[in-house]
Design an enzyme around this catalytic site. Structure first.
Site, PDB file in Angstrom:
ATOM      1  N   GLU A 125      10.187   0.851  10.464  1.00  0.00           N
ATOM      2  CA  GLU A 125      11.169   1.919  10.235  1.00  0.00           C
ATOM      3  C   GLU A 125      10.420   3.225  10.472  1.00  0.00           C
ATOM      4  O   GLU A 125       9.582   3.615   9.673  1.00  0.00           O
ATOM      5  CB  GLU A 125      11.722   1.810   8.816  1.00  0.00           C
ATOM      6  CG  GLU A 125      13.054   2.498   8.655  1.00  0.00           C
ATOM      7  CD  GLU A 125      12.891   3.891   8.121  1.00  0.00           C
ATOM      8  OE1 GLU A 125      12.737   4.806   8.970  1.00  0.00           O
ATOM      9  OE2 GLU A 125      12.915   4.076   6.901  1.00  0.00           O
TER      10      GLU A 125
ATOM     11  N   LYS B 221       0.847  -1.199   0.000  1.00  0.00           N
ATOM     12  CA  LYS B 221       0.000   0.000   0.000  1.00  0.00           C
ATOM     13  C   LYS B 221       0.883   1.250   0.000  1.00  0.00           C
ATOM     14  O   LYS B 221       1.588   1.520   0.967  1.00  0.00           O
ATOM     15  CB  LYS B 221      -0.901   0.054   1.231  1.00  0.00           C
ATOM     16  CG  LYS B 221      -1.897   1.216   1.130  1.00  0.00           C
ATOM     17  CD  LYS B 221      -2.546   1.585   2.438  1.00  0.00           C
ATOM     18  CE  LYS B 221      -1.809   2.656   3.185  1.00  0.00           C
ATOM     19  NZ  LYS B 221      -1.822   3.993   2.556  1.00  0.00           N
TER      20      LYS B 221
ATOM     21  N   CYS C 217      13.225  10.674   7.133  1.00  0.00           N
ATOM     22  CA  CYS C 217      13.200  10.155   8.504  1.00  0.00           C
ATOM     23  C   CYS C 217      14.566  10.295   9.176  1.00  0.00           C
ATOM     24  O   CYS C 217      14.655  10.475  10.381  1.00  0.00           O
ATOM     25  CB  CYS C 217      12.737   8.712   8.525  1.00  0.00           C
ATOM     26  SG  CYS C 217      13.565   7.697   7.308  1.00  0.00           S
TER      27      CYS C 217
ATOM     28  N   GLU D 211       9.800  15.321  15.754  1.00  0.00           N
ATOM     29  CA  GLU D 211      10.118  15.235  14.338  1.00  0.00           C
ATOM     30  C   GLU D 211       9.242  16.234  13.585  1.00  0.00           C
ATOM     31  O   GLU D 211       8.016  16.149  13.648  1.00  0.00           O
ATOM     32  CB  GLU D 211       9.847  13.805  13.835  1.00  0.00           C
ATOM     33  CG  GLU D 211      10.242  13.607  12.405  1.00  0.00           C
ATOM     34  CD  GLU D 211      10.052  12.171  11.930  1.00  0.00           C
ATOM     35  OE1 GLU D 211       8.973  11.605  12.148  1.00  0.00           O
ATOM     36  OE2 GLU D 211      10.993  11.626  11.334  1.00  0.00           O
TER      37      GLU D 211
HETATM   38  P1  NDP Z   1       1.810   7.691   8.652  1.00  0.00           P
HETATM   39  O1  NDP Z   1       2.624   6.877   9.569  1.00  0.00           O
HETATM   40  O2  NDP Z   1       0.387   7.898   8.962  1.00  0.00           O
HETATM   41  O3  NDP Z   1       1.878   7.061   7.178  1.00  0.00           O
HETATM   42  C1  NDP Z   1       2.713   5.996   6.741  1.00  0.00           C
HETATM   43  C2  NDP Z   1       1.893   4.958   6.011  1.00  0.00           C
HETATM   44  O4  NDP Z   1       1.035   4.259   6.925  1.00  0.00           O
HETATM   45  C3  NDP Z   1       0.969   5.522   4.957  1.00  0.00           C
HETATM   46  O5  NDP Z   1       0.875   4.635   3.877  1.00  0.00           O
HETATM   47  C4  NDP Z   1      -0.332   5.617   5.729  1.00  0.00           C
HETATM   48  O6  NDP Z   1      -1.455   5.777   4.928  1.00  0.00           O
HETATM   49  C5  NDP Z   1      -0.322   4.333   6.501  1.00  0.00           C
HETATM   50  N1  NDP Z   1      -1.199   4.304   7.664  1.00  0.00           N
HETATM   51  C6  NDP Z   1      -1.765   5.347   8.332  1.00  0.00           C
HETATM   52  N2  NDP Z   1      -2.505   4.901   9.370  1.00  0.00           N
HETATM   53  C7  NDP Z   1      -2.388   3.551   9.384  1.00  0.00           C
HETATM   54  C8  NDP Z   1      -2.895   2.509  10.222  1.00  0.00           C
HETATM   55  N3  NDP Z   1      -3.657   2.770  11.271  1.00  0.00           N
HETATM   56  N4  NDP Z   1      -2.568   1.235   9.940  1.00  0.00           N
HETATM   57  C9  NDP Z   1      -1.754   0.947   8.909  1.00  0.00           C
HETATM   58  N5  NDP Z   1      -1.256   1.882   8.060  1.00  0.00           N
HETATM   59  C10 NDP Z   1      -1.552   3.169   8.296  1.00  0.00           C
HETATM   60  O7  NDP Z   1       2.521   9.075   8.422  1.00  0.00           O
HETATM   61  P2  NDP Z   1       1.826  10.435   7.909  1.00  0.00           P
HETATM   62  O8  NDP Z   1       1.829  10.392   6.446  1.00  0.00           O
HETATM   63  O9  NDP Z   1       0.523  10.663   8.589  1.00  0.00           O
HETATM   64  O10 NDP Z   1       2.869  11.509   8.432  1.00  0.00           O
HETATM   65  C11 NDP Z   1       2.796  11.952   9.786  1.00  0.00           C
HETATM   66  C12 NDP Z   1       4.175  12.159  10.354  1.00  0.00           C
HETATM   67  O11 NDP Z   1       4.873  10.931  10.366  1.00  0.00           O
HETATM   68  C13 NDP Z   1       5.046  13.069   9.529  1.00  0.00           C
HETATM   69  O12 NDP Z   1       4.822  14.402   9.825  1.00  0.00           O
HETATM   70  C14 NDP Z   1       6.418  12.608   9.910  1.00  0.00           C
HETATM   71  O13 NDP Z   1       6.816  13.233  11.085  1.00  0.00           O
HETATM   72  C15 NDP Z   1       6.233  11.136  10.142  1.00  0.00           C
HETATM   73  N6  NDP Z   1       6.639  10.314   8.986  1.00  0.00           N
HETATM   74  C16 NDP Z   1       7.783   9.601   9.093  1.00  0.00           C
HETATM   75  C17 NDP Z   1       8.210   8.852   8.023  1.00  0.00           C
HETATM   76  C18 NDP Z   1       9.449   8.074   8.101  1.00  0.00           C
HETATM   77  O14 NDP Z   1       9.958   7.649   7.073  1.00  0.00           O
HETATM   78  N7  NDP Z   1       9.971   7.803   9.274  1.00  0.00           N
HETATM   79  C19 NDP Z   1       7.496   8.820   6.759  1.00  0.00           C
HETATM   80  C20 NDP Z   1       6.256   9.562   6.773  1.00  0.00           C
HETATM   81  C21 NDP Z   1       5.892  10.290   7.851  1.00  0.00           C
HETATM   82  P3  NDP Z   1      -1.869   7.301   4.559  1.00  0.00           P
HETATM   83  O15 NDP Z   1      -0.897   7.746   3.556  1.00  0.00           O
HETATM   84  O16 NDP Z   1      -3.177   7.196   4.019  1.00  0.00           O
HETATM   85  O17 NDP Z   1      -1.816   8.075   5.849  1.00  0.00           O
END
Ligand code: NDP
Length: 485
Positions: free
Chosen positions: A263, A189, A297, A394
């Site tokens: 991660e 996904k 990240c 973050e």
């Molecule tokens: P999320 O952790 O929500 O998103 C990562 C992935 O998980 C997306 O594909 C998301 O879908 C999916 N997801 C969201 N909720 C669930 C759930 N309950 N169960 C399973 N999968 C889920 O990150 P966000 O995009 O909301 O970003 C929020 C914050 O997270 C950022 O501001 C940043 O600080 C951090 N972040 C960190 C990352 C990293 O690489 N360490 C990467 C991205 C964000 P969907 O896209 O629909 O939300």
């Protein structure tokens, strides 16, 4: 005689837009299940963050859609993929790598259009690394017994993979390449805001003639991710994203026997000693935090400067910021592109406001931000206390917090004063100090006199709230294998 060209009095860059003609978008996409497009029952629109242009309608996968995708992956696992000789699986991975290279420009343009990152980054970093991951893991597919001698490795089964929006195609490669090399099948996904390169990747799978159902891609928001996590037919979850969602997934999987790698977030320390090459360090600091708008990240978001060089370093850094070009992600001269989504922009704005309120000094270079779309100027905070939210949380945006230290011991103490532990950087001319620091910094990756360097052969992953498990290198195979001995 030819007319003489007037001597320019202004040495700013002329526009150098990359053409988007190379990308052909479908108006509407379904889910890629069992090698076919499944018509979605629910949909949403995906946008270009640079100007909010609607790009395509994509599916919001329901529990039933996820169930069909997992079913297709299970069938493909049972009906040939898991028993295919490793040398045959490798051929598919090599093909995918070659096709990604051939279609690199198309993918780079689409990545920048849908995600907002500068085209020079998607062209020079994301795409070459994505192809390199498939090449690298293709090489392991027929050597698993040698990688894990006397342990009888075998595939886990169906891997559910959930990826974020900051490196959409690259994260897809980090996930899919090792999974297939080990003989697993996949349901992936992509993030809600950046589904398009994953959907274009389905065409690469078709070109590579990968057997149907080995890779399935379902789009949608967190609900789709949650449905994948909860599905009984999934044997392993690989997640990259926020620490909060990572924790929720871990709670959900406790006691189920499903394998899990996480991660998660980071708040990396970039530690600069007074004996470093200062100009080189400034370039590294800029790369560390403004690369990909800070949507990284492992971004070097906490800068620790030895007190004796604090003033010249901050001066040089501010000067360097005035030369960063913020603007159209598709312009080849752009250094800092668009923020990925309105939601992320609001989060950055909120944390930056908290930095001002708590008493830090803010610096932003003069730059004209486009009126439409999601934009944030490169930002440096000085006079930051360790307790401020901008030093703790973050931000995931182009925002740097500068702190100081006097001794190496103090640098280590402060650098480790975070719930995260994903990456760190050290700038010094002394090799012995690099090793001393690397042994003490609680971070999965420690870069020395460089930052944000990635290589498929090198394992990447975190300590503490940055998650567990490694991606890349030999270590990256292990989460996708069971061992019978
Ligand atoms: P999320 O952790 O929500 O998103 C990562 C992935 O998980 C997306 O594909 C998301 O879908 C999916 N997801 C969201 N909720 C669930 C759930 N309950 N169960 C399973 N999968 C889920 O990150 P966000 O995009 O909301 O970003 C929020 C914050 O997270 C950022 O501001 C940043 O600080 C951090 N972040 C960190 C990352 C990293 O690489 N360490 C990467 C991205 C964000 P969907 O896209 O629909 O939300």
């Amino acid at each position: 005689m030819t007319d003489l060209q007037p001597i320019p009095d202004d040495w700013t860059y002329a526009p150098a837009p990359e053409s988007r003609e190379i990308v052909t978008l479908q108006p509407r996409y379904g889910h890629f299940v069992g090698g076919e497009w499944l018509e979605p029952s629910e949909t949403y629109e995906t946008l270009a963050p640079r100007d909010e242009e609607p790009l395509a309608v994509v599916g919001q996968a329901t529990e039933e859609d996820v169930d069909r995708a997992v079913g297709a992956a299970r069938d493909a696992f049972a009906n040939g993929w898991s028993t295919l000789p490793g040398s045959e699986r490798a051929k598919y991975l090599f093909r995918i790598a070659r096709i990604l290279q051939e279609r690199a420009r198309e993918f780079a343009v689409l990545e920048s259009l849908n995600g907002g990152k500068p085209i020079k980054e998607s062209r020079d970093v994301d795409l070459p690394l994505a192809a390199a991951h498939f090449f690298y893991y293709a090489g392991w597919a027929d050597k698993l017994e040698y990688a894990f001698p006397n342990r009888q490795p075998r595939a886990v089964g169906v891997a559910g993979q959930i990826i974020p929006w900051n490196f959409p195609l690259l994260m897809l490669s980090w996930k899919i390449a090792p999974a297939l090399a080990c003989g697993n099948t996949v349901v992936l996904k992509p993030a809600e805001t950046t589904p398009l390169t994953a959907l274009l990747f389905c065409d690469v799978l078709r070109q590579a003639e990968l057997p149907p159902g080995v890779v399935n891609i379902v789009t949608g928001d967190g609900r789709t991710g949650a449905a994948l996590v909860e599905h009984d037919g999934v044997d392993k979850i690989a997640f990259t994203g926020s620490t909060d969602v990572g924790k929720a997934i871990q709670r959900r999987l406790a006691g189920t026997g499903k394998k899990l790698t996480l991660e998660l977030g980071g708040k990396a320390a970039n530690v600069v000693f007074d004996d470093c090459a200062l100009d080189q360090a400034v370039e590294g600091i800029v790369n560390g935090i403004y690369f990909n708008q800070g949507h990284v990240c492992c971004a070097g978001s906490r800068l620790f400067v030895q007190e004796s060089i604090y003033e010249p370093l901050v001066e040089k850094l501010k000067q360097r910021l005035t030369t960063l070009r913020v603007g159209d992600p598709l312009d080849k001269n752009t250094d800092v592109g668009a923020i990925n989504s309105r939601m992320q922009l609001e989060k950055i704005e909120e944390l930056v406001a908290s930095g001002r309120e708590e008493g830090a000094d803010i610096y932003q270079p003069p730059c004209r931000l486009p009126e439409k779309g999601y934009w944030f100027a490169p930002t440096v905070f000085t006079n930051v206390a360790q307790s401020y939210r901008i030093a703790q949380e973050e931000i995931f945006g182009p925002v740097l917090s500068v702190l100081t230290f006097r001794t190496p011991e103090e640098a280590v103490e402060k650098a480790n004063n975070t719930p995260y532990g994903l990456s760190a950087g050290v700038w010094t001319e002394k090799g012995s100090r690099i090793l001393w620091m690397a042994q003490r910094l609680r971070a999965g990756v420690v870069w020395a006199n460089t930052f944000n360097r990635f290589d498929p052969t090198s394992p990447f992953g975190g300590y503490k709230e940055s998650g567990f498990g490694r991606e890349g290198g030999l270590h990256g195979l292990e989460p996708y294998l069971e061992f019978d001995a």
